[in-house]
Scaffold this motif. Sequence first.
Motif, short mmCIF file in Angstrom:
data_model
loop_
_atom_site.label_atom_id
_atom_site.label_comp_id
_atom_site.label_asym_id
_atom_site.label_seq_id
_atom_site.Cartn_x
_atom_site.Cartn_y
_atom_site.Cartn_z
N PHE A 130 0.83 -1.21 0.00
CA PHE A 130 0.00 0.00 0.00
C PHE A 130 0.87 1.26 0.00
CE2 PHE A 130 -3.72 -2.37 2.24
CZ PHE A 130 -3.89 -3.15 1.11
N ASN A 131 1.98 1.23 0.71
CA ASN A 131 2.88 2.39 0.70
C ASN A 131 3.56 2.55 -0.65
OD1 ASN A 131 2.44 3.66 3.16
ND2 ASN A 131 3.69 2.15 4.22
N PHE A 132 3.84 1.46 -1.33
CA PHE A 132 4.38 1.54 -2.69
C PHE A 132 3.37 2.23 -3.60
CE2 PHE A 132 4.49 -0.22 -6.99
CZ PHE A 132 5.78 0.09 -7.38
N PHE A 133 2.10 1.80 -3.53
CA PHE A 133 1.06 2.41 -4.35
C PHE A 133 0.92 3.90 -4.02
CE2 PHE A 133 -1.35 -1.89 -4.66
CZ PHE A 133 -0.50 -2.30 -5.68
N LYS A 134 0.97 4.24 -2.72
CA LYS A 134 0.85 5.63 -2.31
C LYS A 134 2.04 6.46 -2.80
CE LYS A 134 -0.37 6.34 2.00
NZ LYS A 134 -0.36 6.62 3.45
N LYS A 135 3.23 5.90 -2.68
CA LYS A 135 4.45 6.61 -3.10
C LYS A 135 4.39 6.99 -4.57
CE LYS A 135 9.46 6.03 -3.40
NZ LYS A 135 10.58 5.13 -3.16
N TYR A 136 3.89 6.08 -5.39
CA TYR A 136 3.81 6.34 -6.83
C TYR A 136 2.45 6.86 -7.28
CZ TYR A 136 8.41 4.34 -7.05
OH TYR A 136 9.74 4.13 -6.86
N LYS A 137 1.63 7.26 -6.30
CA LYS A 137 0.32 7.88 -6.56
C LYS A 137 -0.55 7.02 -7.47
CE LYS A 137 1.97 12.37 -5.60
NZ LYS A 137 2.89 13.30 -5.79
#
Length: 179
Positions: A130-137
């Motif tokens: 989820f943080n990967f998805f958030k980081k790359y918007k």
Amino acid sequence: VNIISSTEEDSYTIFEILNARGLDLEDYELLKNYIMRYLQPIETRDDAKKIWEEIESNLGKNQKAFLRHYALHKYNYNSYKKQGLSVYKTIEKATKGRNVNLLLNDLRLKAQLYYQILFPEENGLEYEIFNFFKKYKFEQIRPLIMSLKHQKMLENLSDELYEEILKFLYTFIVAYKII
């Protein structure tokens, strides 16, 4: 200008009519009014207001994105969007003033799941992905993840299958971003 209504339901109707002629409100503000207007029995409005405040408190500035993702998740918003309907109008059209109690409870549940997507527990697979998805918007995937989390909660998905799907989505997104 002071407008006095004889019932709380009339006040929601007046709000909706006056708003149609004034500044545009956000879809979640219109949805709140819609729910309060059609909620039955009327005596449950105070509880509904508390639930709505809980949703607002949990989501904060993410309310607009949540509602759009909720409409995609629950009502296939993209097909309505092509017809020029807003998120609010999509939900209004789908529910037609009926079962708003169920709608409110579903919004509460899905807001909790959405919160877990935005702010996952600080270790484990969900946190990493989820943080990967958030980081790359990469927000487009949130309606799907919300559905997956809901199915897992209902025990229609095992923990193992849920994690396998998350890993697949992560791998797909990595490949998509690179290619």
